[in-house]
Design a protein around this motif. Sequence first.
Motif, PDB file in Angstrom:
ATOM      1  N   GLU A  38      39.309  35.538  33.116  1.00  0.00           N
ATOM      2  CA  GLU A  38      38.002  36.640  32.853  1.00  0.00           C
ATOM      3  C   GLU A  38      37.496  37.277  33.668  1.00  0.00           C
ATOM      4  O   GLU A  38      37.441  38.491  34.008  1.00  0.00           O
ATOM      5  N   MET A  39      37.231  36.471  34.605  1.00  0.00           N
ATOM      6  CA  MET A  39      36.536  36.422  35.969  1.00  0.00           C
ATOM      7  C   MET A  39      37.729  37.050  37.400  1.00  0.00           C
ATOM      8  O   MET A  39      37.461  38.339  38.279  1.00  0.00           O
ATOM      9  N   ARG A  40      39.045  36.972  36.371  1.00  0.00           N
ATOM     10  CA  ARG A  40      39.927  37.613  37.221  1.00  0.00           C
ATOM     11  C   ARG A  40      39.751  36.972  38.599  1.00  0.00           C
ATOM     12  O   ARG A  40      40.522  37.184  39.077  1.00  0.00           O
ATOM     13  N   VAL A  41      40.242  35.478  38.086  1.00  0.00           N
ATOM     14  CA  VAL A  41      40.879  34.941  39.155  1.00  0.00           C
ATOM     15  C   VAL A  41      42.234  34.976  39.320  1.00  0.00           C
ATOM     16  O   VAL A  41      42.418  34.511  38.036  1.00  0.00           O
ATOM     17  N   ASP A  42      42.714  34.970  40.252  1.00  0.00           N
ATOM     18  CA  ASP A  42      44.301  34.996  40.690  1.00  0.00           C
ATOM     19  C   ASP A  42      45.409  34.117  40.598  1.00  0.00           C
ATOM     20  O   ASP A  42      46.250  33.952  39.463  1.00  0.00           O
ATOM     21  N   VAL A  43      44.699  33.051  40.866  1.00  0.00           N
ATOM     22  CA  VAL A  43      45.420  32.138  40.412  1.00  0.00           C
ATOM     23  C   VAL A  43      44.176  30.495  40.097  1.00  0.00           C
ATOM     24  O   VAL A  43      43.074  29.769  40.971  1.00  0.00           O
ATOM     25  N   ILE A  44      44.857  30.171  39.306  1.00  0.00           N
ATOM     26  CA  ILE A  44      43.608  28.455  38.581  1.00  0.00           C
ATOM     27  C   ILE A  44      44.736  27.846  38.697  1.00  0.00           C
ATOM     28  O   ILE A  44      45.875  27.631  37.859  1.00  0.00           O
ATOM     29  N   GLU A  45      44.660  26.402  39.742  1.00  0.00           N
ATOM     30  CA  GLU A  45      45.305  24.847  39.706  1.00  0.00           C
ATOM     31  C   GLU A  45      44.703  24.277  38.283  1.00  0.00           C
ATOM     32  O   GLU A  45      43.240  24.006  38.568  1.00  0.00           O
ATOM     33  N   ASP A 259      38.638  42.417  50.232  1.00  0.00           N
ATOM     34  CA  ASP A 259      37.889  42.198  49.185  1.00  0.00           C
ATOM     35  C   ASP A 259      38.832  41.326  47.683  1.00  0.00           C
ATOM     36  O   ASP A 259      40.400  40.790  48.524  1.00  0.00           O
ATOM     37  N   THR A 260      38.326  41.235  47.446  1.00  0.00           N
ATOM     38  CA  THR A 260      38.905  40.185  46.376  1.00  0.00           C
ATOM     39  C   THR A 260      38.668  41.000  44.531  1.00  0.00           C
ATOM     40  O   THR A 260      37.987  42.086  44.889  1.00  0.00           O
ATOM     41  N   GLY A 261      39.725  39.995  43.829  1.00  0.00           N
ATOM     42  CA  GLY A 261      39.591  41.210  42.690  1.00  0.00           C
ATOM     43  C   GLY A 261      37.599  40.608  41.464  1.00  0.00           C
ATOM     44  O   GLY A 261      38.681  41.174  40.033  1.00  0.00           O
ATOM     45  N   ILE A 262      37.679  39.754  42.330  1.00  0.00           N
ATOM     46  CA  ILE A 262      36.448  38.920  41.006  1.00  0.00           C
ATOM     47  C   ILE A 262      35.323  39.869  40.027  1.00  0.00           C
ATOM     48  O   ILE A 262      34.673  40.982  41.048  1.00  0.00           O
ATOM     49  N   ASN A 263      35.194  40.004  39.347  1.00  0.00           N
ATOM     50  CA  ASN A 263      34.429  39.947  38.086  1.00  0.00           C
ATOM     51  C   ASN A 263      33.074  39.443  38.968  1.00  0.00           C
ATOM     52  O   ASN A 263      32.811  38.525  38.203  1.00  0.00           O
TER      53      ASN A 263
END
Length: 516
Positions: A38-45, A259-263
């Motif tokens: 939901e936070m728009r993290v690009d990659v979740i390990e 930029d990051t895409g994070i909310n």
Amino acid sequence: MNTNRVTIFDTTLRDGEQSPGASMNKEEKIRIARILEEMRVDVIEAGFPIASQGDFEAVEAVAREIKESIVCGLARAAKGDIDRCAEAVRPAKRGRIHTFISTSPLHMKYKLQMAPEAVYQAVIDSVTRARKHTDDVEWSAEDGSRTEHDFLCRCVEAAINAGARTINIPDTVGYTVPDEYNALIKMLFNRVPNIDQAIISVHCHNDLGLAVANSLAAVQAGARQVECTINGLGERAGNAALEEIVMALRTRKDHMPFDTGINTELITRASHLVSTVTGFPVQPNKAIVGANAFAHESGIHQDGVLKHAETYEIMTPESVGLRKSNLVMGKHSGRHAFRAKLKDLGYELGDNAINDAFKRFKDLADKKKEIFDDDIVALVDDAVIRENDRIKFVSLEIVAGTKIAKQRAEIELEIDGVVKSTVAIGDGPVDALFNAIKQLTTDTQRLQLYQVHAVTGGTDAQAEVTVRLEENGKTVMGQGADTDTLVASARAYINALNKLLVKRQKAAPAPLPASA
Ligand code: KIV
Ligand code: ZN
């Protein structure tokens, strides 16, 4: 393509979980993964699938659940690791295999006991094998910051030639300093001929408190992926904190135009959830997410902020999702209003979790006149996290005070669906309470830490208790919240015990094969 876009790779569920005591079960990982998405993290390990059946299932479950973020699993440079990892991330809409091997002289000689040429070959073999499963392969040079430059350049070039699309240069032991790390990344851009075919990633540990500074220095040198964790959770002193990286880039865009895409407005919620799930409290003065991060105590500061917030606030509390702790509800608020409040606070819960949380809200409203947003967040996170626990708290009666020689606790627990009760005495009410829990459960664990703090102000505030238990060198943390400090203590101890049960079930990791 935006060349100033920094990919945020969150490893709370993998490196974060490697913090002593921070293990998470499948449901907890899914819950955290959902908020990361939901936070728009690009990659979740999501974990290390070969480590145990539980880890495998958790990575697989996250891979099934998450649709927007890339879901990644970790694998050593070994066939078994890579194949198992591929199987775990297969259900993902976008899956990644992250394979690594140590490249520093120290690690190759003492840890791997492998000659550099064998390590070099393992880099090629492991990336090649991972590429047979997926196009999205990341390769890491473990202890990269202490690796000889010539050898590092050779390995990076070979990994890219074998098909790695992300190259990670970890500061595994938190040893580097910002200008040195910046120069290391620039050196790779200058010397590795095929470097333009990969994203350069950084992964910094915080042993010298420099993880965030080092990560930002690397971004300024050309790195475009940062590996980080919520609350800076991670091995030893932890990893670079996601919230600090993201807010530093946002707040100092004038100096770092990335930029990051994070909310960012979900940062506070994510921080609280990770703290509740792991039982790791957030220190009050922690940057961005500490309870005092936006508090102004001194009169001069308060006066300045009232006149013009920017005098002492470099970012707004709202930008990280911190609301004024509103007076929300009281004992007359109904289920409908409660459900609406939960929605407003960003919770999407199933009916069981809502019923449980509503019951606890009503109990709380009976005891506490004013209920704030922070109270609701504390009790909902608590209720949600405990949904699948094998041991559940039912009731507690304590006899304490100066007129008796020994304090006495009578407790009821539900264990695997069966309600059991017992009475125990102790030196003080907490000792009596913990003795009673041990009588009903197990007595092999040792209490290492017991800590209490108040969720809000006032003498009727909820107490949030943290305990750390140790058994055979393994530690677990537990948290519990209630207006009654002893009930909160019982909940925290039981929460830790539930984690210990999960830990006991986890099998030991497979031995490390020499190469893929
Ligand atoms: O710190 C480290 O080097 C790691 C790697 C496995 C990426 O966690
Ligand atoms: Zn690490």
